[in-house]
Design a protein around this motif. Sequence first.
Motif, short mmCIF file in Angstrom:
data_model
loop_
_atom_site.label_atom_id
_atom_site.label_comp_id
_atom_site.label_asym_id
_atom_site.label_seq_id
_atom_site.Cartn_x
_atom_site.Cartn_y
_atom_site.Cartn_z
N GLU A 1 10.87 -7.87 0.13
CA GLU A 1 11.35 -8.07 -1.43
C GLU A 1 12.63 -6.79 -1.80
O GLU A 1 13.64 -7.21 -1.86
CB GLU A 1 10.84 -8.90 -1.70
CG GLU A 1 11.15 -8.89 -3.18
CD GLU A 1 9.64 -9.67 -4.20
OE1 GLU A 1 10.04 -9.07 -5.60
OE2 GLU A 1 8.48 -9.76 -3.88
N LEU A 2 12.37 -5.75 -1.86
CA LEU A 2 13.05 -4.87 -2.03
C LEU A 2 13.57 -4.16 -1.06
O LEU A 2 14.74 -3.49 -1.66
CB LEU A 2 11.97 -3.42 -2.92
CG LEU A 2 10.52 -4.10 -3.64
CD1 LEU A 2 9.23 -2.62 -3.65
CD2 LEU A 2 10.90 -4.35 -5.01
N ALA B 1 10.87 0.71 -7.73
CA ALA B 1 10.22 -0.37 -8.20
C ALA B 1 8.88 -0.59 -9.31
O ALA B 1 8.83 -0.14 -10.53
CB ALA B 1 10.15 -1.08 -7.08
N LEU C 1 1.29 -3.34 -6.03
CA LEU C 1 1.04 -4.55 -5.74
C LEU C 1 -0.24 -5.17 -6.73
O LEU C 1 -0.60 -6.21 -7.21
CB LEU C 1 0.40 -4.85 -4.23
CG LEU C 1 1.90 -5.01 -3.54
CD1 LEU C 1 1.34 -5.29 -2.20
CD2 LEU C 1 3.13 -6.11 -3.78
N ALA D 1 5.82 -7.93 2.74
CA ALA D 1 6.16 -8.67 2.24
C ALA D 1 7.32 -7.62 0.76
O ALA D 1 7.95 -8.77 0.74
CB ALA D 1 5.70 -10.43 1.63
N LYS D 2 6.22 -7.74 0.46
CA LYS D 2 6.56 -6.56 -0.59
C LYS D 2 7.78 -5.68 -0.45
O LYS D 2 8.94 -5.50 -1.57
CB LYS D 2 6.11 -5.82 -1.80
CG LYS D 2 6.65 -5.48 -3.26
CD LYS D 2 6.72 -6.05 -4.20
CE LYS D 2 7.20 -5.34 -5.27
NZ LYS D 2 8.08 -6.35 -6.19
N GLU E 1 0.95 -5.57 -9.81
CA GLU E 1 1.49 -7.26 -10.45
C GLU E 1 0.58 -8.03 -10.28
O GLU E 1 1.03 -9.00 -10.62
CB GLU E 1 3.07 -6.46 -9.48
CG GLU E 1 4.03 -6.29 -9.77
CD GLU E 1 4.97 -5.87 -8.38
OE1 GLU E 1 6.31 -5.34 -8.63
OE2 GLU E 1 4.72 -6.52 -7.18
N LYS E 2 -0.37 -7.83 -9.80
CA LYS E 2 -1.40 -9.10 -9.10
C LYS E 2 -2.45 -9.11 -10.03
O LYS E 2 -3.04 -10.46 -9.94
CB LYS E 2 -1.60 -9.09 -7.64
CG LYS E 2 0.07 -9.43 -6.98
CD LYS E 2 -0.36 -9.33 -5.79
CE LYS E 2 0.80 -9.26 -4.77
NZ LYS E 2 1.59 -10.58 -4.75
N ILE F 1 0.82 -8.98 2.45
CA ILE F 1 1.12 -8.52 1.14
C ILE F 1 2.30 -7.14 1.22
O ILE F 1 3.88 -7.16 0.69
CB ILE F 1 0.87 -9.01 0.41
CG1 ILE F 1 -0.08 -9.46 0.33
CG2 ILE F 1 1.02 -8.76 -1.33
CD1 ILE F 1 -1.42 -9.88 -0.52
N MET F 2 2.39 -6.55 1.62
CA MET F 2 2.92 -4.83 1.14
C MET F 2 3.79 -5.40 2.05
O MET F 2 5.02 -4.88 1.23
CB MET F 2 1.91 -3.76 2.11
CG MET F 2 0.76 -3.62 1.09
SD MET F 2 -0.64 -2.21 2.53
CE MET F 2 0.12 -0.58 1.34
N MET G 1 3.08 2.01 -3.22
CA MET G 1 3.09 0.08 -2.74
C MET G 1 1.38 -1.12 -3.13
O MET G 1 1.54 -1.26 -3.68
CB MET G 1 3.56 0.00 -1.47
CG MET G 1 3.12 -1.53 -0.84
SD MET G 1 4.49 -2.43 -1.73
CE MET G 1 5.49 -2.54 -0.13
N ILE H 1 10.51 1.84 -2.78
CA ILE H 1 9.59 1.13 -3.45
C ILE H 1 9.08 1.61 -4.59
O ILE H 1 8.71 1.83 -5.72
CB ILE H 1 8.23 1.17 -3.11
CG1 ILE H 1 8.83 0.43 -1.22
CG2 ILE H 1 6.96 0.70 -2.82
CD1 ILE H 1 7.30 0.84 -0.22
#
Length: 448
Positions: free
Chosen positions: A156-157, A188, A78, A152-153, A81-82, A149-150, A74, A185
């Motif tokens: 989302e998944l 993704a 992230l 929230a992701k 992605e960021k 943030i973890m 994870m 996870i």
Amino acid sequence: MKRIYSITAIFISLFLCLNLTINCYASEKKIDNWPSGPNVSSDSAIIMEASTGAILYEKNIDKQQYPASITKIMTTLLAIEKCSMDETVTFSKEAVFGIERNSSHIARDVGEQLTMEQCLYAIMLESANEVSAAVAEHIGGSNEGFAKIMNAKAKELGCKNTHFNNPHGLPDENHYTSAYDMALIAKAAISNNTFKTIIGTKRYTLPQTNKNDECYYLNNHHKMLQEALHYDGCEGGKTGYTTVAGATLVTFAKRGDLELICVVMKTSGTQHYEDTKALFDYAFENFEKYNIAENETNFTNNPQNTTSNSNSIFGDYETFISLNENDCVVLPKSSKFADAIPSLNYNNKDADVLATLSYHYNKHFVGSTTVKLVEKSKKDNFNFDSDSNLKSNKTKSSSLKINIFKILKLVFFFIIIILILLIIIYICNLPKLRRRRRRKYNKRRRHR
């Protein structure tokens, strides 16, 4: 008294028989005609097909477990992605000294700088905890900020049993996940080419830095990429271990067009590798993919055909509708595509996607595809009852899917019950039979 004991014994036997039958039935796979999976020692385990999300094997997949270092999947996802891979990450005092002293690290110094790409190789290959902490601070401002943030992701998944409290997986009672959530996870993550390149790298060299004049060599810890436990088709993955979590392992493997994700959690010794190999062997040997657009006989997209196709689930609308040509279902090799039953769900949110066609094999999800419009202007005129359309085309095939084995098992069960009841009746009437025999015997003696 003997009669009471006999009847009691029979009822106990009946109860045990019922209990055994129920337990035996409950222990079987819930999916009819699904290949039997291997016995694994891991407390939780899952095999998921990467492109479809279809679950091919499961054991305690929703049970909350401590993940240990597989958490870093994870963290890496992230970061990819960021951030851009050439961003500079500077190590703070908290990142360097805030981890457990004897945990995995690569001996970075306060103020040392690495690129984000170098950090991710250190995280995934050497499981460096101080590097994970530095990346978390770089993205989230702090360990706590990155944890938000973890989470929230994860939400989302679609994760339901996950709460992250740190970026590395060091012991924390509020840091947990499940095998299913980790598979989501991992699904993704493996869809990202940068992630796939990193996990498949066996050896990586960190160059000199502002704080270190020597190169540092990173070695991938996943043994299924190495000669000793090499597995054909292994793409890499992430190892993990703490005393409370036990051994955890996420592994990716691909053969042909079948790409698999295996997650095993709470395992002892090297059993996590043995379980992973057994699960991969099971999946590769028993399942295959079918392209939906190529096999869906209830849908045709032939612009030259202006007449209604009575076999189409879309009727007159088929000429301006198309299925995603890349989507697939995963089925047992002993079955055929027609065994997967579709259900249609209309979509009002996406202007390009009219509906989703989901497939189930004996009520178990095996894949899906999107139904897209060729002529968007006709979307408002599209009208159908998905249930009635699908049922009218599938009723005949569905009615034939009678599980003979289940029927035979029920028949056998009732035969056993009837036999036991007959035995009980016989035992209950045994004293009467004996009395009749004595009377007959006494009569014979008197007539002599």
